[in-house]
Write an enzyme that holds these catalytic residues in place. Structure first.
Site, mmCIF file in Angstrom:
data_model
loop_
_atom_site.group_PDB
_atom_site.id
_atom_site.type_symbol
_atom_site.label_atom_id
_atom_site.label_comp_id
_atom_site.label_asym_id
_atom_site.label_seq_id
_atom_site.Cartn_x
_atom_site.Cartn_y
_atom_site.Cartn_z
ATOM 1 N N CYS A 47 0.855 -1.174 0.000
ATOM 2 C CA CYS A 47 0.000 0.000 0.000
ATOM 3 C C CYS A 47 0.900 1.236 0.000
ATOM 4 O O CYS A 47 1.792 1.358 0.845
ATOM 5 C CB CYS A 47 -0.900 -0.001 1.229
ATOM 6 S SG CYS A 47 -1.895 1.503 1.406
ATOM 7 N N CYS A 50 0.253 3.158 3.664
ATOM 8 C CA CYS A 50 0.732 2.687 4.964
ATOM 9 C C CYS A 50 1.835 1.644 4.889
ATOM 10 O O CYS A 50 2.437 1.311 5.903
ATOM 11 C CB CYS A 50 -0.427 2.132 5.782
ATOM 12 S SG CYS A 50 -1.101 0.575 5.154
ATOM 13 N N CYS A 95 -7.227 -1.174 1.363
ATOM 14 C CA CYS A 95 -6.189 -1.676 2.261
ATOM 15 C C CYS A 95 -6.839 -1.933 3.611
ATOM 16 O O CYS A 95 -7.481 -1.041 4.182
ATOM 17 C CB CYS A 95 -5.070 -0.645 2.387
ATOM 18 S SG CYS A 95 -3.825 -1.074 3.634
ATOM 19 N N CYS A 98 -5.171 0.661 6.448
ATOM 20 C CA CYS A 98 -5.430 2.106 6.486
ATOM 21 C C CYS A 98 -6.731 2.515 5.812
ATOM 22 O O CYS A 98 -7.109 3.682 5.864
ATOM 23 C CB CYS A 98 -4.261 2.884 5.885
ATOM 24 S SG CYS A 98 -4.097 2.741 4.083
ATOM 25 N N CYS A 118 -8.141 -5.445 -9.784
ATOM 26 C CA CYS A 118 -7.784 -4.379 -10.710
ATOM 27 C C CYS A 118 -7.389 -3.171 -9.855
ATOM 28 O O CYS A 118 -8.241 -2.550 -9.220
ATOM 29 C CB CYS A 118 -8.997 -4.091 -11.584
ATOM 30 S SG CYS A 118 -8.685 -3.023 -12.976
#
Length: 132
Positions: A47, A50, A95, A98, A118
């Site tokens: 991510c 984070c 995510c 976060c 995607c």
């Protein structure tokens, strides 16, 4: 991950403009324009917000959609929620750490899962780019 922003202003200050737009505002980058679309390096995609590990490079494939695509997420690190925006019914992926918007998941992917995650390239950082 302990330096994760607490407020939207802190997110705005931490992230690049495109990352903020995608991760915190749910934007979508234009197809065939994002980083990592043609990425072939081995490693893990994290991510961009984070740093949580989201996808392994060996699950990435060319879907032709214009965005990096993966057929499997790492553990429970990618969450799902219904998305009925733009007159469609889709499954948004976020995510799990976060809450950042990543993209969408569809059931038209390859074996072994049949899934196509995607993902906006702006939502990702390859592990070799984590300190860049």
């Amino acid at each position: 991950m302990s330096d994760m922003p607490a407020t939207e202003q802190e997110w705005f200050e931490k992230l690049e403009p495109q990352e903020f737009s995608v991760l915190r505002r749910g934007a979508t980058e234009r197809p065939f324009t994002g980083r990592y679309l043609d990425e072939k390096r081995d490693g893990v995609y994290h991510c961009a917000g984070c740093g949580s590990a989201l996808f392994e490079s060996n699950t990435k494939y060319e879907s032709g959609s214009g965005w990096p695509s993966f057929y499997e997420a790492i553990g429970d690190n990618v969450g799902e929620k219904p998305d009925t925006s733009h007159g469609m019914v889709r499954t948004e992926i976020v995510c799990s750490n976060c809450g950042g918007h990543l993209g969408h998941v569809f059931d038209d992917g390859p074996n072994p899962t049949g899934l196509r995650y995607c993902v906006n390239g702006a939502a990702l950082k390859h592990d070799q780019d984590m300190n860049a």
